[in-house]
Motif scaffolding. Structure first.
Motif, PDB file in Angstrom:
ATOM      1  N   LEU A   1      -3.210  -4.797  -8.284  1.00 60.07           N
ATOM      2  CA  LEU A   1      -2.382  -3.643  -8.633  1.00 60.07           C
ATOM      3  C   LEU A   1      -1.852  -3.763 -10.057  1.00 60.07           C
ATOM      4  O   LEU A   1      -1.860  -2.793 -10.817  1.00 60.07           O
ATOM      5  CB  LEU A   1      -1.217  -3.528  -7.645  1.00 60.07           C
ATOM      6  CG  LEU A   1      -0.200  -2.425  -7.946  1.00 60.07           C
ATOM      7  CD1 LEU A   1      -0.868  -1.051  -7.951  1.00 60.07           C
ATOM      8  CD2 LEU A   1       0.957  -2.465  -6.949  1.00 60.07           C
TER       9      LEU A   1
ATOM     10  N   PRO B   1      -5.806   2.210  -1.699  1.00 60.07           N
ATOM     11  CA  PRO B   1      -5.042   1.306  -2.569  1.00 60.07           C
ATOM     12  C   PRO B   1      -5.747  -0.043  -2.703  1.00 60.07           C
ATOM     13  O   PRO B   1      -6.557  -0.423  -1.850  1.00 60.07           O
ATOM     14  CB  PRO B   1      -3.710   1.142  -1.836  1.00 60.07           C
ATOM     15  CG  PRO B   1      -3.667   2.228  -0.812  1.00 60.07           C
ATOM     16  CD  PRO B   1      -5.080   2.526  -0.457  1.00 60.07           C
TER      17      PRO B   1
ATOM     18  N   GLN C   1       2.025   1.886  -3.534  1.00 63.60           N
ATOM     19  CA  GLN C   1       0.959   2.510  -4.321  1.00 63.60           C
ATOM     20  C   GLN C   1       0.793   3.980  -3.962  1.00 63.60           C
ATOM     21  O   GLN C   1       0.570   4.825  -4.831  1.00 63.60           O
ATOM     22  CB  GLN C   1      -0.360   1.779  -4.078  1.00 63.60           C
ATOM     23  CG  GLN C   1      -0.413   0.382  -4.649  1.00 63.60           C
ATOM     24  CD  GLN C   1      -1.709  -0.307  -4.294  1.00 63.60           C
ATOM     25  OE1 GLN C   1      -2.761   0.004  -4.852  1.00 63.60           O
ATOM     26  NE2 GLN C   1      -1.653  -1.248  -3.360  1.00 63.60           N
TER      27      GLN C   1
ATOM     28  N   GLU D   1       0.815  -1.212   0.000  1.00 67.09           N
ATOM     29  CA  GLU D   1       0.000   0.000   0.000  1.00 67.09           C
ATOM     30  C   GLU D   1       0.852   1.267   0.000  1.00 67.09           C
ATOM     31  O   GLU D   1       0.494   2.264  -0.630  1.00 67.09           O
ATOM     32  CB  GLU D   1      -0.963  -0.019   1.188  1.00 67.09           C
ATOM     33  CG  GLU D   1      -1.962  -1.163   1.106  1.00 67.09           C
ATOM     34  CD  GLU D   1      -3.253  -0.897   1.855  1.00 67.09           C
ATOM     35  OE1 GLU D   1      -3.478   0.247   2.301  1.00 67.09           O
ATOM     36  OE2 GLU D   1      -4.048  -1.848   1.994  1.00 67.09           O
TER      37      GLU D   1
ATOM     38  N   ARG E   1      -2.619  -1.070 -12.992  1.00 71.72           N
ATOM     39  CA  ARG E   1      -1.571  -0.305 -13.664  1.00 71.72           C
ATOM     40  C   ARG E   1      -1.484  -0.646 -15.155  1.00 71.72           C
ATOM     41  O   ARG E   1      -1.166   0.218 -15.974  1.00 71.72           O
ATOM     42  CB  ARG E   1      -0.222  -0.537 -12.987  1.00 71.72           C
ATOM     43  CG  ARG E   1      -0.122   0.022 -11.567  1.00 71.72           C
ATOM     44  CD  ARG E   1      -0.494   1.500 -11.514  1.00 71.72           C
ATOM     45  NE  ARG E   1      -0.054   2.130 -10.285  1.00 71.72           N
ATOM     46  CZ  ARG E   1      -0.811   2.400  -9.235  1.00 71.72           C
ATOM     47  NH1 ARG E   1      -2.095   2.077  -9.275  1.00 71.72           N
ATOM     48  NH2 ARG E   1      -0.336   2.991  -8.160  1.00 71.72           N
TER      49      ARG E   1
END
Length: 371
Positions: free
Chosen positions: A261, A254, A173, A170, A265
Motif C-alpha cells: 500500500l 486492495p 483502502q 482493506e 500510494r
C-alpha cells in the motif's frame, strides 16, 4: 495561528461541498436501446498476474457485446510467472479475439510502453484500458457504446470500485479510494475535471495518435492515465466526459500488505508535482495542509478543544462528499463501521506518504523507480 487554521478549513469546506454538489450534477447514464456500433480494442498490460488473470478472463468470456466489434490485446511486460500460460490455456475455447504480445520497452515507463505497443497494432476505433487484476461487468462494452453514440466524446472516464474484506487494511483502502472516486466525479460535475483512473478509461485511437500519445511524460514510470487525460483536456475539454453508470463500474481489489500500500500510494503521490495545472497542485497542497494541521493540533495544543476540533471538523466536512459516493458505489455497511477509525488514521498516513514520495524511491511490479 488559530485564524490561519480556520481559514484553511473554510477553504477545505468550500472545496468538498463544491465537489459534492458536482457529484450530484453528473447524471447517472442509462443505456438506450441502440444497435451496437462502436468497435473496441481493449488493452491490458500485465506483469506477473497469474493469480489475478483467471477472474478477469472469466469476466471477459461473459461480456455481452458483439464479438466482431471487440478484440483484446494483452501485453506481457516481462512476466516471470505463468501469466502468459494462463491466458493461452483459455484461447482454444474462447470465442473472443484475444492476442498476447510482448512489451516493446522504449522509455522509463513500462506501462506506457505497453499501451503504446498495443495501440500500434490495435485495429479498432476506440481504445479501452483496464488492469489485469480487474473484473469487468457484463454490460461494460454495451454501456460504453451507448454513451459514445449518445454523447460523441473523444475520451470517456468511467468508475472503478473495490471489493474489500472486513479488515482494517482493506477497509482503509476502500474508503480512501472512494474519496478519490468521489473527487473524480465531483470534478466533472464542477466543470473542472482533474482526475481519472486507467483501470477504466477509453479514448479514440485517432485522438491518441494526434496528441502524440505519452510523448513528453514517458520519463515518469506512472501516470499512463492522468497525463494523457491532461492532453485530452488541453485539446478539447468538452470532449472528455464521465460515464456515471453502475453498469460501467470495473471492480478491482486492495493490496494485501502495508508495504504494498505504501509503495502504491507513493507512486500515486509522485505524479502530483508533474501535473501541468497549478490549480490541481493547489488542491493537493490544501488537502496536505489540512492533514498537517490535524497532526500539529494533536501534538502542539494542550486544550482538548483545539486538539479534537480540527479532526472533527474534517470528519464532518468529508461527509458531504462521502455520502453520495458511498451510496453510488454501495458501500454503506463498510462506511458506517470503519469511517471514524479510518478518518483518525488518515492524517498520519497521508502526511507520511507525502514526505516519503519526496525523499524516496518506490517499488512497482518488482522494479524500483525514482520519482
Amino acid at each position: 495561528m488559530i485564524w490561519f487554521f480556520v481559514f484553511m478549513f473554510i477553504l477545505y469546506a468550500i472545496l468538498i461541498i463544491a465537489l459534492a454538489f458536482g457529484f450530484t450534477k453528473v447524471y447517472e447514464f442509462e443505456a438506450e436501446n441502440l444497435e451496437s456500433k462502436t468497435s473496441f480494442s481493449v488493452i491490458i498490460p500485465f506483469r506477473n498476474e497469474a493469480k489475478n488473470l483467471p477472474q478477469l478472463l472469466k469476466s471477459i468470456s461473459l461480456l455481452n457485446y458483439p464479438k466482431e466489434l471487440v478484440d483484446f490485446i494483452f501485453v506481457d511486460d516481462a512476466s516471470s510467472d505463468d501469466s502468459v500460460k494462463v491466458i493461452e490455456d483459455i484461447l482454444p475455447n474462447n470465442k473472443m479475439s484475444i492476442n498476447v504480445i510482448e512489451n516493446n520497452r522504449t522509455s522509463n515507463s513500462p506501462k506506457k510502453d505497453a499501451i503504446t505497443t498495443a495501440i500500434s497494432i490495435a485495429k479498432n476505433n476506440w481504445i479501452i484500458t483496464t488492469d489485469a487484476d480487474c473484473v469487468l461487468p457484463e454490460n461494460w462494452l454495451n454501456i460504453f457504446d451507448s454513451f459514445i453514440q449518445t454523447t460523441n466524446p473523444k475520451m470517456v472516464v468511467a468508475p472503478v470500485n473495490y471489493i474489500a474484506i472486513n479488515n482494517f487494511l482493506e477497509q482503509f483502502q476502500l474508503l480512501d479510494f472512494m474519496s478519490l472516486q468521489g473527487t473524480t466525479i465531483g470534478g466533472f460535475g464542477m466543470g473542472y475535471p482533474f482526475m481519472c483512473n486507467g483501470a477504466n478509461l477509453a479514448y479514440k485511437k485517432s485522438a491518441f495518435l494526434k496528441l502524440n500519445g505519452f510523448e513528453g511524460n514517458n520519463t515518469i514510470a506512472s501516470g499512463d492515465d492522468v497525463f494523457l487525460f491532461e492532453k485530452f483536456l488541453e485539446s478539447n475539454k468538452e470532449s472528455v466526459k464521465f460515464l456515471k453508470s453502475k453498469e460501467a463500474v470495473v471492480v478491482t481489489f486492495p493490496v494485501k500488505t502495508w508495504n504494498s500500500l505504501i509503495n502504491q500510494r507513493v507512486r500515486w503521490a509522485s505524479k502530483t508535482s508533474r501535473f501541468k495545472d497549478s490549480k490541481v497542485k493547489l488542491i493537493g497542497l490544501l488537502v496536505f495542509l489540512i492533514n498537517l494541521v490535524i497532526l500539529f493540533s494533536l501534538f502542539y495544543f494542550d486544550n482538548l478543544l483545539f486538539i479534537f476540533l480540527p479532526i472533527t471538523a474534517k470528519l464532518i466536512i468529508d461527509l458531504f462528499l462521502f455520502i453520495p459516493t458511498i451510496n453510488f458505489y454501495k458501500h454503506k455497511k463498510a462506511f458506517y463501521k470503519w469511517y471514524l477509525f479510518c478518518s483518525f488514521f488518515y492524517p498520519f498516513f497521508s502526511v507520511f506518504i507525502v514526505f516519503k514520495s519526496i525523499f524516496s524511491k518506490y517499488n512497482w511490479k518488482g522494479r524500483s523507480f525514482k520519482k
